[in-house]
Design a protein around this motif. Sequence first.
Motif, PDB file in Angstrom:
ATOM      1  N   UNK A 164      -2.260  -0.263  -6.054  1.00 52.58           N
ATOM      2  CA  UNK A 164      -0.896   0.034  -6.519  1.00 52.58           C
ATOM      3  C   UNK A 164      -0.058   0.795  -5.505  1.00 52.58           C
ATOM      4  N   UNK A 165      -0.547   1.016  -4.305  1.00 48.55           N
ATOM      5  CA  UNK A 165       0.245   1.697  -3.286  1.00 48.55           C
ATOM      6  C   UNK A 165       1.093   0.689  -2.510  1.00 48.55           C
ATOM      7  N   UNK A 166       2.369   1.002  -2.327  1.00 48.26           N
ATOM      8  CA  UNK A 166       3.262   0.218  -1.470  1.00 48.26           C
ATOM      9  C   UNK A 166       3.633   1.089  -0.289  1.00 48.26           C
ATOM     10  N   UNK A 167       3.001   0.846   0.844  1.00 44.42           N
ATOM     11  CA  UNK A 167       3.208   1.723   2.000  1.00 44.42           C
ATOM     12  C   UNK A 167       3.307   0.972   3.325  1.00 44.42           C
ATOM     13  N   UNK A 168       3.145  -0.354   3.335  1.00 48.10           N
ATOM     14  CA  UNK A 168       3.158  -1.118   4.580  1.00 48.10           C
ATOM     15  C   UNK A 168       4.052  -2.349   4.461  1.00 48.10           C
ATOM     16  N   UNK A 169       4.631  -2.748   5.589  1.00 45.31           N
ATOM     17  CA  UNK A 169       5.307  -4.030   5.647  1.00 45.31           C
ATOM     18  C   UNK A 169       4.236  -5.115   5.774  1.00 45.31           C
ATOM     19  N   UNK A 170       4.606  -6.359   5.610  1.00 45.24           N
ATOM     20  CA  UNK A 170       3.617  -7.439   5.618  1.00 45.24           C
ATOM     21  C   UNK A 170       2.885  -7.518   6.961  1.00 45.24           C
ATOM     22  N   UNK A 171       3.626  -7.390   8.053  1.00 42.92           N
ATOM     23  CA  UNK A 171       3.006  -7.494   9.382  1.00 42.92           C
ATOM     24  C   UNK A 171       1.967  -6.395   9.588  1.00 42.92           C
ATOM     25  N   UNK A 172       2.313  -5.158   9.253  1.00 46.18           N
ATOM     26  CA  UNK A 172       1.367  -4.054   9.432  1.00 46.18           C
ATOM     27  C   UNK A 172       0.223  -4.133   8.429  1.00 46.18           C
ATOM     28  N   UNK A 173       0.505  -4.656   7.228  1.00 43.76           N
ATOM     29  CA  UNK A 173      -0.546  -4.798   6.226  1.00 43.76           C
ATOM     30  C   UNK A 173      -1.649  -5.732   6.722  1.00 43.76           C
ATOM     31  N   UNK A 174      -1.236  -6.839   7.338  1.00 42.69           N
ATOM     32  CA  UNK A 174      -2.228  -7.773   7.863  1.00 42.69           C
ATOM     33  C   UNK A 174      -3.051  -7.128   8.976  1.00 42.69           C
ATOM     34  N   UNK A 175      -2.385  -6.374   9.862  1.00 45.12           N
ATOM     35  CA  UNK A 175      -3.094  -5.750  10.978  1.00 45.12           C
ATOM     36  C   UNK A 175      -4.018  -4.629  10.508  1.00 45.12           C
ATOM     37  N   UNK A 176      -3.510  -3.752   9.611  1.00 44.13           N
ATOM     38  CA  UNK A 176      -4.320  -2.637   9.123  1.00 44.13           C
ATOM     39  C   UNK A 176      -5.533  -3.137   8.332  1.00 44.13           C
ATOM     40  N   UNK A 177      -5.318  -4.173   7.527  1.00 42.65           N
ATOM     41  CA  UNK A 177      -6.433  -4.719   6.743  1.00 42.65           C
ATOM     42  C   UNK A 177      -7.501  -5.311   7.656  1.00 42.65           C
TER      43      UNK A 177
END
Length: 297
Positions: free
Chosen positions: A260-273
């Motif tokens: 339920x956390x919204x803290x990343x843009x899509x590009x950074x979400x893919x990289x961080x994951x």
Amino acid sequence: MGIGRSTEIYPHNMCGRPCLGTLSFHKEALGTNVCLSLGGRRVERDRETFQNGLTFSSRPIRVQEKIHLRVECCDQHWHGALRLGFTIIPPSSSGPHFPPAVAIPDLTTTYGYWASTVPSSLIMPGAELRFWVTPRGMLVYEGPNGLRYKLLKGVDVTHPLWAMIDVYGQTRAVLLLGSEKKDLMLRIRRSCPVPPPPSVSHRDSCMCVNKGHPCRTPQDYRLSADPIITTQMDPSIDRDFAEDCVVCLSARASVVFPCAHRCLCLRCALRVTAEFGNCPLCRQSIRYSDEDRWIKS
């Protein structure tokens, strides 16, 4: 008046720690009816007037640095209340007749000053609030109820910014409790620590409206109306108000993880994951294969 240079160096902290520096009110740029106490962190306006309570921060404030305030005294027989904002004009270089009686409209009609009103219902004695400016130049206010409000857009974040606090109307005294800001590693940096503040004394406030018998304001200072406070604040949390990505700090945080956390843009979400495999805020494990469960707004 000169505009602050973007190359200006923020002052070093005084406590020898990796903090944001000392935060107090500017001692050279004060309204004519205010006095400072508690090391320059508390400002109080003369109880016989509703204006001339304009103050500024003693140092530039960083983008996303959240200033923490506590309301100390209120006088409900006045109209209007606290005004918050920022300026790119260094307060100490603004001339001998500065500051004027009020921030709105005396300053806000000039480029380089941005301020907005805060509803008096949200700033009773003892109420704590925060305000800051986002990388997109949005002035944001967080009230004692925990809700965030978008006050205005268009703040110039390419220059150093000083906080602007107008102790106006029903708000007679406020106390700076400090500030905080997340760095690129998601660590929270704070302003220099200060002694715990004394408790708020409600006996020093005039809560005549709440008690059902409004005081009569002295004729010399009576206001027929304050048209500025009729502007409704926008409490909606829409796309423009979304938090910025905690990694790149430039794009909007548009991905909501299963935690339920919204803290990343899509590009950074893919990289961080892919690189770390967990949410930056709660560290819950997130797999790349879960991408179809992400909510993209």
